[in-house]
Design an enzyme around this catalytic site. Structure first.
Site, PDB file in Angstrom:
ATOM      1  N   LYS A 164       0.817  -1.214   0.000  1.00 18.84           N
ATOM      2  CA  LYS A 164       0.000   0.000   0.000  1.00 18.84           C
ATOM      3  C   LYS A 164       0.853   1.267   0.000  1.00 18.84           C
ATOM      4  O   LYS A 164       0.348   2.342  -0.288  1.00 18.84           O
ATOM      5  CB  LYS A 164      -0.954  -0.013   1.185  1.00 18.84           C
ATOM      6  CG  LYS A 164      -2.029  -1.086   1.025  1.00 18.84           C
ATOM      7  CD  LYS A 164      -3.133  -0.961   2.053  1.00 18.84           C
ATOM      8  CE  LYS A 164      -4.223  -1.979   1.817  1.00 18.84           C
ATOM      9  NZ  LYS A 164      -3.814  -3.344   2.236  1.00 18.84           N
TER      10      LYS A 164
HETATM   11  C1  LIG Z   1      -4.545  -4.380   1.771  1.00 15.72           C
HETATM   12  C2  LIG Z   1      -3.823  -5.668   1.761  1.00 15.72           C
HETATM   13  C3  LIG Z   1      -4.269  -6.736   0.972  1.00 15.72           C
HETATM   14  C4  LIG Z   1      -5.532  -6.672   0.154  1.00 15.72           C
HETATM   15  O1  LIG Z   1      -5.487  -5.730  -0.888  1.00 15.72           O
HETATM   16  P1  LIG Z   1      -6.865  -5.242  -1.556  1.00 15.72           P
HETATM   17  O2  LIG Z   1      -6.472  -4.220  -2.540  1.00 15.72           O
HETATM   18  O3  LIG Z   1      -7.697  -4.668  -0.436  1.00 15.72           O
HETATM   19  O4  LIG Z   1      -7.510  -6.435  -2.147  1.00 15.72           O
HETATM   20  C5  LIG Z   1      -3.506  -7.889   0.963  1.00 15.72           C
HETATM   21  N1  LIG Z   1      -2.400  -8.015   1.715  1.00 15.72           N
HETATM   22  C6  LIG Z   1      -1.950  -7.013   2.489  1.00 15.72           C
HETATM   23  C7  LIG Z   1      -0.736  -7.221   3.318  1.00 15.72           C
HETATM   24  C8  LIG Z   1      -2.649  -5.802   2.538  1.00 15.72           C
HETATM   25  O5  LIG Z   1      -2.204  -4.828   3.316  1.00 15.72           O
END
Ligand SMILES: *Cc1c(COP(=O)(O)O)cnc(C)c1O
Length: 433
Positions: free
Chosen positions: A107
């Site tokens: 993210k």
């Molecule tokens: C947010 C997140 C996900 C999921 O991603 P999405 O875009 O919400 O499907 C998977 N793994 C980790 C470690 C995350 O922080």
């Protein structure tokens, strides 16, 4: 380029409006009016391009000239300030390590872009912007760090009490400055609902400029397309050219949607697999054609504890909500906590590679679904040391904690506590923001 809301495809808004609003007034999610096509030549020598070059070329058609090209180039270089390697784990399976950013999770990419894009659009504006973000862990830390000390922007992170790991919590509660952490007496879904209700509330919107930083915001979502192109370039460098299957550990389905956008842009991907924990709403939909949201269930892969994935509508919008078409592009599979632990242990023992609980679902999905001749690449969405409570007992030893994570652990956490109602949030925001 203009953007429409999934609820009213005929009404178009500018990039600036889509980014500042986050969610459309009709509660739809913004989509680009057209998905740009990349030239075949772009892919021919993609393995010779840097991450920043790929990022700029992939995103330019969405973001320029609303943001002038030269400034956008600087923005891309600045946002993509870390490496994203594709590491070979088995003969057929690669790990795209998206955890080399400041908060050790994928993210970081979207959050760093969004902060810089918003900050471009708020230059010279007299009102401060208030970002509301609901998190089950990683979003909060990535957004808080991406926006930390960005002028003209305040960030409010809502997170569910007791459901976020200590490391994750410290990564946003220890920052201070323009970052406020709100511990909500409820679940992640409650936090997400409160944020959505706040965006719909007339009084709040009259008095404050509110926007979201969840993956509903296009400024976070679209930049994630970059690493699918970059991952492909990394595979080509290692001699893999065809029959590539991408597997995405999924919660709100923003990440995989960005991958599907990359594919529509021309990226040669044979298939996508969405891996989930027991919150298997989308795998069930793919199997049955019925979308049945449910309250989220807590798991050890908690960044994917989502019972009504917000980007599902975007994924469907890409394929005109046609179940048959979607199932040709995307397969789904889900894993229990026990299966995830077993996967982490087995891959550590047999391959010497430590998966985090989210990445583990991605790895296992490829093991399970790859056909002869196919090569798989899964998104390793977080560093395993972000989940020591889960990973260390399973592999039977302590993990080395990267320095940038240790620094957070020394900080002093600060938060505000609220009940899971819009009223509480509203009173607080009207007083503080
Ligand atoms: C947010 C997140 C996900 C999921 O991603 P999405 O875009 O919400 O499907 C998977 N793994 C980790 C470690 C995350 O922080």
């Amino acid at each position: 380029m203009q953007f429409y809301s999934t609820n009213s495809p005929d009404v178009k808004v500018s990039l600036k409006e889509a980014v500042l609003r986050g969610l459309a007034a009709d509660k739809g999610l913004y989509m680009p009016e057209a998905i740009p096509q990349l030239d075949a030549s772009f892919f021919e020598d993609i393995e010779n391009k840097s991450l920043q070059e790929i990022g700029f070329e992939v995103l330019k058609p969405f973001f320029c000239p609303d943001i002038p090209e030269d400034q956008f180039k600087t923005l891309v270089d600045d946002a993509l300030s870390f490496d994203i390697p594709a590491v070979k784990v088995t003969d057929d399976i690669f790990s795209l390590e998206l955890f080399h950013g400041p908060t050790l999770a994928f993210k970081d990419v979207g959050a760093r872009f969004m902060a810089r894009i918003l900050s471009y659009f708020v230059q010279g504006q007299d009102k401060e912007i208030n970002i509301l973000v609901a998190t089950s862990g990683d979003t909060g830390s990535a957004v808080a760090n991406g926006f930390y000390k960005v002028a003209g922007i305040n960030v409010f992170v809502l997170y569910p009490k007791g459901l976020v790991s200590e490391v994750q919590e410290k990564q946003f509660t220890t920052l201070g400055e323009n970052i406020t952490s709100i511990e909500v007496d409820g679940t992640f879904d409650d936090c997400q609902r409160m944020v959505k209700e706040a965006f719909m509330d007339q009084e709040l919107n009259d008095k404050l400029v509110l926007t979201s930083a969840n993956s509903i915001n296009l400024a976070r979502l679209l930049p994630q397309s970059i690493y699918y192109h970059h991952g492909y370039a990394q595979l080509r460098k290692q001699g893999v050219k065809d029959d590539i299957v991408y597997c995405v550990p999924s919660g709100n389905f923003g990440n995989i949607t960005a991958g599907l956008v990359a594919q529509v842009m021309g990226l040669p991907v044979k298939k996508f697999i969405a891996a989930t924990n027991i919150n298997d709403i989308v795998p069930k939909y793919l199997e049955t054609g019925e979308y049945i949201p449910a309250p989220s269930k807590a798991t050890i892969a908690n960044a994917m504890d989502v019972g009504d994935p917000s980007n599902f509508v975007r994924m469907m919008d890409l394929y005109d909500s046609n179940h048959e078409v979607v199932t040709k592009k995307v397969e789904g599979i889900s894993y229990t906590d026990d299966q995830i632990r077993e996967g982490v242990k087995r891959v550590d023992e047999s391959k010497g590679y430590v998966l985090d609980p989210h990445g583990a679902t991605g790895f296992m999905a490829l093991e399970n679904k790859l056909k002869d001749g196919e090569k798989g690449i899964f998104l390793e969405t977080a560093h395993p040391t972000k989940f020591p409570e889960v990973v260390e007992p399973v592999i039977g030893r302590k993990l080395d904690v990267p320095e940038r994570l240790q620094a957070f652990m020394k900080g002093e956490p600060k938060n505000i506590q609220l009940k899971a109602t819009l009223e509480e949030l509203k009173t607080f925001l009207l007083k503080e923001a």
